[in-house]
Design an enzyme around this catalytic site. Structure first.
Site, PDB file in Angstrom:
ATOM      1  N   GLY A   1      -5.300  12.791   0.716  1.00 56.98           N
ATOM      2  CA  GLY A   1      -3.848  12.699   0.529  1.00 56.98           C
ATOM      3  C   GLY A   1      -3.102  13.963   0.923  1.00 56.98           C
TER       4      GLY A   1
ATOM      5  N   SER B   1      -7.650   9.525   8.924  1.00 61.03           N
ATOM      6  CA  SER B   1      -7.829   8.684   7.743  1.00 61.03           C
ATOM      7  C   SER B   1      -8.466   7.345   8.130  1.00 61.03           C
ATOM      8  CB  SER B   1      -6.464   8.471   7.080  1.00 61.03           C
ATOM      9  OG  SER B   1      -6.588   7.723   5.910  1.00 61.03           O
TER      10      SER B   1
ATOM     11  N   SER C   1      -3.394  10.683 -10.322  1.00 60.82           N
ATOM     12  CA  SER C   1      -3.279   9.482 -11.147  1.00 60.82           C
ATOM     13  C   SER C   1      -3.758   8.255 -10.371  1.00 60.82           C
ATOM     14  CB  SER C   1      -1.828   9.348 -11.606  1.00 60.82           C
ATOM     15  OG  SER C   1      -1.526   8.032 -11.922  1.00 60.82           O
TER      16      SER C   1
ATOM     17  N   HIS D   1      -0.625  -5.609   7.786  1.00 64.43           N
ATOM     18  CA  HIS D   1      -0.672  -4.613   8.861  1.00 64.43           C
ATOM     19  C   HIS D   1      -0.326  -5.276  10.196  1.00 64.43           C
ATOM     20  CE1 HIS D   1      -2.296  -1.578   6.281  1.00 64.43           C
ATOM     21  NE2 HIS D   1      -3.486  -2.101   6.161  1.00 64.43           N
TER      22      HIS D   1
ATOM     23  N   ARG E   1      -8.541   9.497  -0.676  1.00 63.58           N
ATOM     24  CA  ARG E   1      -9.467  10.504  -0.165  1.00 63.58           C
ATOM     25  C   ARG E   1      -8.941  11.912  -0.365  1.00 63.58           C
ATOM     26  NH1 ARG E   1     -10.605  12.659   5.086  1.00 63.58           N
ATOM     27  NH2 ARG E   1      -8.459  12.072   5.564  1.00 63.58           N
TER      28      ARG E   1
END
Ligand code: A3P
Length: 313
Positions: free
Chosen positions: A278, A155, A246, A123, A276
């Site tokens: 999405g 988020s 998935s 990051h 969480r």
């Protein structure tokens, strides 16, 4: 050492004065002098923009859809370059009873030791990447993923409350985020630092929202970038593998084992999961109209008149 005037617990590093935990200073030289390899594959992003999703996509494409090999935890297959700079790993890992051979206290060294082609997540803003990338002596492939800042902000807030015990409320966090005072500092500097290099053949920009609307098309784009041929059938298989459901149920990418340990040791005060919701635009349900208005003005101020404006819209 310049300490962040807002939280007093981060230091401000580099020319862009990026907010990062003080622990970073112990690794700063090692990061700058990291020996990069041309066949490394990096995924770079601001936190919470779909990094994990992108890592799994990239790893699967580069490894010819090795679903068996993909059962190994993502953190071992695709290590997080500077994670050791973010918190006192020894303290946390001891508390959650990880055995010494289950972790490595120097993530930079751990990344260095991977067998090639190495997969590395970061990051860090471009300005804090290893010198060999910045001065162009090495050109690993870098896939940069970005996401609209309003969902990113929400988020990020949930991530902090889940993993880091934050007790601020969301509106306060949104102010911190807009003031560039969240961990990793400025959302815009992070994007723009990589955006400036978007025409380099070794850098690919992708967008979370495009992955949501047309994942097969992003898979094709990334496969081309990684010089991999995928059949239509493989693209279909990978699209299924990368679906929200998935991924949410995939123990190698959903961080559940780690979260379970944190929960057991009372490190986590809140219920929730890493993968969480999405959802694009979920911020509308969580942020007040006033904060959304502030964020919109902040976005406009940062994007208008830049070469990123078109990409943003
Ligand atoms: P939300 O918190 O909005 O749900 P990162 O990996 O950079 O930390 O990003 C995490 C975000 O990506 C979370 O967003 C997470 O739910 C979302 N995400 C992870 N896997 C996803 C998938 N397969 N589809 C859609 N979103 C996904």
């Amino acid at each position: 050492k310049i300490v962040c005037d807002y939280c007093q617990s981060y230091v401000l590093v580099g020319d862009e004065r990026t907010c990062i935990p003080e622990q970073y200073l112990q690794f700063a030289d090692e990061i700058q002098n990291f020996e990069v390899k041309n066949d490394d594959i990096w995924v770079a992003s601001y936190p919470k923009t779909g990094t994990t999703w992108t890592q799994e996509m990239v790893w699967m494409i580069a490894n010819n859809l090795d679903f068996e090999g993909g059962k190994e935890p993502l953190g071992s297959r695709f290590p997080f370059f500077e994670v050791s700079t973010l918190f006192d790993q020894k303290k946390v890992y001891t508390a959650i009873e990880l055995k010494e051979d289950e972790y490595n206290l120097n993530s930079v060294e751990f990344a260095a030791k991977q067998k090639s082609p190495r997969f590395i997540k970061t990051h860090l803003p471009f300005s804090l990447l290893p010198d060999q990338i910045k001065n162009g002596t090495k050109s690993p492939k870098i896939i940069y993923v970005w996401r609209n800042p309003k969902d990113t902000c929400v988020s990020y807030y949930h991530h902090g409350t889940l993993f880091q015990g934050w007790r601020t409320d969301l509106e306060t966090f949104a102010e911190i985020f807009m003031a560039d005072k969240a961990m990793y500092g400025s959302y815009w500097k992070n994007i723009f630092g990589y955006w400036e290099h978007r025409n380099s053949p070794n850098i690919l920009f992708i967008k979370y929202e495009d992955m949501k609307t047309n994942l097969p098309s992003v898979i094709r784009q990334v496969a081309k970038f990684l010089e991999k041929d995928l059949t239509d059938e493989q693209i279909e298989l990978l699209t299924k593998h990368l679906s929200f459901e998935s991924m949410k149920n995939n123990p190698s990418v959903n961080f559940e084992t780690y979260l379970e340990r944190l929960r057991r040791s009372n490190f986590v005060v809140k219920d929730g999961s890493f993968i969480r919701t999405g959802v694009v635009g979920k911020y509308k349900e969580e942020l007040s109209p006033e904060i959304v208005k502030k964020l919109d003005e902040w976005i406009k101020k940062n994007v208008t008149g830049t070469s990123f404006e078109q990409e943003y819209n």
